[in-house]
Scaffold this active site. Structure first.
Site, PDB file in Angstrom:
ATOM      1  N   LYS A 173       5.741   9.533  -3.724  1.00 14.84           N
ATOM      2  CA  LYS A 173       4.807  10.417  -3.020  1.00 14.84           C
ATOM      3  C   LYS A 173       4.895  10.175  -1.521  1.00 14.84           C
ATOM      4  CE  LYS A 173       0.051  10.571  -1.713  1.00 14.84           C
ATOM      5  NZ  LYS A 173       0.462  11.355  -0.593  1.00 14.84           N
ATOM      6  N   GLY A 226       1.296   1.751   4.059  1.00 11.21           N
ATOM      7  CA  GLY A 226       0.204   2.548   4.617  1.00 11.21           C
ATOM      8  C   GLY A 226      -0.876   1.641   5.172  1.00 11.21           C
ATOM      9  N   SER A 227      -2.089   2.133   5.179  1.00 13.88           N
ATOM     10  CA  SER A 227      -3.178   1.384   5.812  1.00 13.88           C
ATOM     11  C   SER A 227      -3.657   0.236   4.919  1.00 13.88           C
ATOM     12  CB  SER A 227      -4.340   2.335   6.086  1.00 13.88           C
ATOM     13  OG  SER A 227      -4.839   2.829   4.852  1.00 13.88           O
ATOM     14  N   THR A 228      -4.301  -0.724   5.550  1.00 15.24           N
ATOM     15  CA  THR A 228      -4.859  -1.855   4.809  1.00 15.24           C
ATOM     16  C   THR A 228      -5.979  -1.371   3.878  1.00 15.24           C
ATOM     17  OG1 THR A 228      -4.237  -3.345   6.586  1.00 15.24           O
ATOM     18  CG2 THR A 228      -5.994  -4.103   5.120  1.00 15.24           C
ATOM     19  N   GLU A 248       2.798  -2.939   2.110  1.00 16.19           N
ATOM     20  CA  GLU A 248       3.120  -3.056   3.546  1.00 16.19           C
ATOM     21  C   GLU A 248       2.014  -2.329   4.285  1.00 16.19           C
ATOM     22  OE1 GLU A 248       5.520  -4.739   4.709  1.00 16.19           O
ATOM     23  OE2 GLU A 248       6.683  -5.074   2.893  1.00 16.19           O
ATOM     24  N   CYS A 282       4.093   0.713  12.941  1.00 18.89           N
ATOM     25  CA  CYS A 282       3.324  -0.470  12.520  1.00 18.89           C
ATOM     26  C   CYS A 282       3.739  -1.702  13.319  1.00 18.89           C
ATOM     27  CB  CYS A 282       3.504  -0.704  11.030  1.00 18.89           C
ATOM     28  SG  CYS A 282       5.246  -0.827  10.577  1.00 18.89           S
ATOM     29  N   GLU A 384      -6.945  -2.086  14.140  1.00 19.35           N
ATOM     30  CA  GLU A 384      -5.725  -1.304  14.342  1.00 19.35           C
ATOM     31  C   GLU A 384      -6.106   0.095  14.846  1.00 19.35           C
ATOM     32  OE1 GLU A 384      -3.443   0.204  10.959  1.00 19.35           O
ATOM     33  OE2 GLU A 384      -1.613  -0.442  11.965  1.00 19.35           O
TER      34      GLU A 384
HETATM   35  P1  NAD Z   1      -2.723   5.745   4.535  1.00 20.24           P
HETATM   36  O1  NAD Z   1      -3.008   4.427   3.902  1.00 20.24           O
HETATM   37  O2  NAD Z   1      -3.845   6.622   4.873  1.00 20.24           O
HETATM   38  O3  NAD Z   1      -1.769   6.608   3.575  1.00 20.24           O
HETATM   39  C1  NAD Z   1      -0.544   6.084   3.098  1.00 20.24           C
HETATM   40  C2  NAD Z   1      -0.188   6.807   1.795  1.00 20.24           C
HETATM   41  O4  NAD Z   1      -1.128   6.439   0.790  1.00 20.24           O
HETATM   42  C3  NAD Z   1      -0.248   8.325   1.907  1.00 20.24           C
HETATM   43  O5  NAD Z   1       0.830   8.875   1.170  1.00 20.24           O
HETATM   44  C4  NAD Z   1      -1.589   8.649   1.269  1.00 20.24           C
HETATM   45  O6  NAD Z   1      -1.669   9.944   0.736  1.00 20.24           O
HETATM   46  C5  NAD Z   1      -1.638   7.601   0.159  1.00 20.24           C
HETATM   47  N1  NAD Z   1      -2.968   7.318  -0.368  1.00 20.24           N
HETATM   48  C6  NAD Z   1      -4.176   7.519   0.217  1.00 20.24           C
HETATM   49  N2  NAD Z   1      -5.159   7.119  -0.618  1.00 20.24           N
HETATM   50  C7  NAD Z   1      -4.563   6.634  -1.741  1.00 20.24           C
HETATM   51  C8  NAD Z   1      -5.051   6.050  -2.952  1.00 20.24           C
HETATM   52  N3  NAD Z   1      -6.340   5.888  -3.169  1.00 20.24           N
HETATM   53  N4  NAD Z   1      -4.156   5.645  -3.868  1.00 20.24           N
HETATM   54  C9  NAD Z   1      -2.824   5.773  -3.649  1.00 20.24           C
HETATM   55  N5  NAD Z   1      -2.306   6.324  -2.529  1.00 20.24           N
HETATM   56  C10 NAD Z   1      -3.168   6.745  -1.582  1.00 20.24           C
HETATM   57  O7  NAD Z   1      -1.794   5.422   5.793  1.00 20.24           O
HETATM   58  P2  NAD Z   1      -1.280   6.446   6.885  1.00 20.24           P
HETATM   59  O8  NAD Z   1      -2.442   6.840   7.728  1.00 20.24           O
HETATM   60  O9  NAD Z   1      -0.441   7.479   6.225  1.00 20.24           O
HETATM   61  O10 NAD Z   1      -0.283   5.521   7.732  1.00 20.24           O
HETATM   62  C11 NAD Z   1      -0.671   4.706   8.789  1.00 20.24           C
HETATM   63  C12 NAD Z   1      -0.839   3.278   8.331  1.00 20.24           C
HETATM   64  O11 NAD Z   1       0.376   2.795   7.756  1.00 20.24           O
HETATM   65  C13 NAD Z   1      -1.138   2.317   9.462  1.00 20.24           C
HETATM   66  O12 NAD Z   1      -2.150   1.439   9.050  1.00 20.24           O
HETATM   67  C14 NAD Z   1       0.171   1.570   9.646  1.00 20.24           C
HETATM   68  O13 NAD Z   1       0.060   0.281  10.200  1.00 20.24           O
HETATM   69  C15 NAD Z   1       0.669   1.499   8.262  1.00 20.24           C
HETATM   70  N6  NAD Z   1       2.106   1.249   8.220  1.00 20.24           N
HETATM   71  C16 NAD Z   1       2.544   0.028   7.821  1.00 20.24           C
HETATM   72  C17 NAD Z   1       3.904  -0.260   7.808  1.00 20.24           C
HETATM   73  C18 NAD Z   1       4.425  -1.602   7.372  1.00 20.24           C
HETATM   74  O14 NAD Z   1       5.621  -1.712   7.155  1.00 20.24           O
HETATM   75  N7  NAD Z   1       3.586  -2.612   7.235  1.00 20.24           N
HETATM   76  C19 NAD Z   1       4.812   0.733   8.181  1.00 20.24           C
HETATM   77  C20 NAD Z   1       4.321   1.965   8.592  1.00 20.24           C
HETATM   78  C21 NAD Z   1       2.964   2.226   8.598  1.00 20.24           C
END
Ligand code: NAD
Length: 480
Positions: A173, A226-228, A248, A282, A384
């Site tokens: 996804k 994605g996000s923490t 991550e 990130c 963040e």
């Molecule tokens: P997000 O956590 O909002 O979304 C990430 C993904 O998770 C999306 O595809 C979203 O639709 C999905 N998602 C949302 N709710 C979910 C749930 N309940 N269950 C399963 N999936 C769900 O993150 P974002 O806003 O898309 O991205 C930005 C964040 O990503 C920042 O915090 C950034 O630091 C982090 N990030 C981390 C790395 C790393 O390698 N550590 C790399 C890139 C981005």
């Protein structure tokens, strides 16, 4: 207007309920395509397709799987211009950046893992007269892969490539905010004849698509970036089912500049680390700490460099800073400027939305923002932001630099600028982060384990670590 399709069982298909979400180009603020608003039944169909494809895919020879990955890599390279433009229209980043970094790195992911799998090996241990043992590492089954919006194709393929190379099939996804390059990837998979069901891509929101992937009782491994906040939710759902998870997550990376650094290089690299991709990587260094002796000069020179960063239409070659990915992120970023002011911060430059003329007049642009006068423990330095907003603070000693670097709940990466080798090694070992760069930033070696500590993540991606994640070890003991 393009209507993006899911990719399930080798076909490009509409979501079963026929519902779509608008996909906005953040540089114009206008809807430019539509993305499936898939539901749990689409995830279920993708799972069934992946399950059906697993016996065939996992039993192919390594060379055969490797060749499929190589073909995908080559096709990404051939479609570079189109993918870079799509990524820019989804995400707001300058086209030149997508073309130079994001898309080539996505091709590299497939190319690297097409080779890495041919070198991946099992261990064996000689137990002398008692016998010997060896470890089999076999593919597991259907992998659930979930990725974010900031480096859309690069991070999506960073999971898909090792999962497929190791012999798993996938339900993947992409972010609903930046779906277009994932759609083009599904077209590429059709073009190169990837067997049906090996990779399935389901578009839609976190609650309707991401959560059902994580909750699916027969998807035993989840790789998430994605996000923490969402990572915590995934951990909560996956833990009672004892799934393998790789998370991550967020970062709040420190950038430490010592008085003995190669000064010009440190200033230029710190600006790049702060504002590349509008600060939406990130790994961006958003907390800059500078040794007191050079602090005032550094702030002046850093701000002077930032003045040269042209905020502009992402489709123009001279735009250095593009649009913020969405209205929500744009508003979040600007709200932190207010927090900074309330915490006593001084805005050295930026601090407000940038207004563009013409086609981008409705876009979400923010001036690169530099804030001083805050302490390391205030909200702006602890939370963040994930935008073009950085702080600069002075430090006195190595110990203080280390304390500041380690002072957040995050631990993804850190950059040091110093010419003192002993200091570099000593601090690199003590910094709480998964990656430390010395005198550089964002250098990538696909063989190395990638990931963070503390609230930045668990598990490691990249290299053989990723192949280990996507395989299950089994030890076999032989009695002689
Ligand atoms: P997000 O956590 O909002 O979304 C990430 C993904 O998770 C999306 O595809 C979203 O639709 C999905 N998602 C949302 N709710 C979910 C749930 N309940 N269950 C399963 N999936 C769900 O993150 P974002 O806003 O898309 O991205 C930005 C964040 O990503 C920042 O915090 C950034 O630091 C982090 N990030 C981390 C790395 C790393 O390698 N550590 C790399 C890139 C981005």
């Amino acid at each position: 207007m393009t209507q993006i399709q899911n990719y399930i069982a080798g076909q490009l298909v509409s979501p079963q309920q026929g519902q779509y979400l608008d996909n906005v180009n953040p540089a114009t603020g206008k809807v430019y395509s539509q993305v499936p608003d898939s539901q749990p039944e689409d995830v279920a169909a993708a799972y069934e397709a992946a399950k059906a494809a697993f016996p065939l895919w996992s039993s192919l020879s390594i060379q055969e799987r490797s060749q499929y990955l190589e073909k995908i890599a080559n096709r990404i390279t051939e479609r570079l211009d189109e993918l870079a433009l799509a990524e820019s229209r989804d995400n707001g980043k300058p086209v030149w950046l997508a073309k130079k970094v994001d898309i080539p790195r996505a091709a590299d992911n497939f190319r690297y893992f097409s080779h890495a799998i041919t070198q991946f090996h099992n261990e064996s241990f000689d137990m002398g007269q008692q016998g010997f043992n060896y470890t089999l590492r076999r593919p597991i089954g259907v992998a659930g892969l979930i990725s974010p919006w900031n480096l859309p194709l690069y991070l999506f393929t960073w999971k898909i490539a090792p999962a497929l190379a190791a012999g798993n099939t996938c339900v993947a996804k992409p972010s609903e905010v930046t779906p277009m390059t994932a759609f083009l990837l599904s077209e590429i998979c059709v073009e190169i004849g990837l067997p049906a069901g090996v990779l399935n891509i389901v578009h839609g929101t976190g609650p309707n698509v991401g959560e059902p992937i994580v909750q699916h009782p027969d998807i035993p491994m989840i790789s998430f970036t994605g996000s923490t906040r969402v990572g915590q939710r995934i951990a909560e759902v996956a833990a009672p089912m004892f799934k393998k998870v790789s998370l991550e997550m967020g970062g709040k990376n420190a950038n430490l500049v010592f008085a003995d650094a190669d000064y010009d290089h440190a200033v230029k690299t710190s600006v790049r680390a702060a504002f590349t991709n509008q600060g939406q990587i990130c790994l961006c260094g958003s907390r800059i700490f500078v040794q007191r002796e050079i602090y005032d000069q550094f702030v002046r020179d850093f701000v002077a460099e930032v003045k040269n960063l042209k905020v502009g239409d992402p489709e123009l070659a001279d735009s250095k800073v593009g649009a913020i990915v969405s209205k929500a992120q744009f508003e979040k970023d600007l709200s932190y400027v207010e927090v900074a002011k309330s915490e006593g911060g001084k805005i050295e430059i930026g601090g407000k939305a940038a207004t563009l003329e013409g086609r981008c007049s409705g876009g979400y642009f923010i001036e690169p923002t530099v804030i001083t006068g805050l302490d390391a423990y205030c909200r702006v330095n602890q939370e963040e932001i994930f935008g073009p907003i950085v702080t600069i603070q002075p430090f006195e000693t190595d110990e203080q630099a280390l304390e500041y670097a380690n002072s957040t709940p995050y631990g993804l990466s850190c950059t040091l600028f110093t010419q003192n080798l002993q200091r570099a090694h000593r601090l690199a070992a003590e910094i709480e982060a998964g990656i430390v760069w010395v005198n550089n930033w964002m250098v990538r070696d696909l063989r190395t384990p990638f990931g963070g500590v503390k609230q930045s993540g668990i598990g490691r991606e990249g290299g053989f670590e990723a192949l280990r994640f996507f395989t299950e070890p089994k030890n076999v003991f032989i009695q002689l």
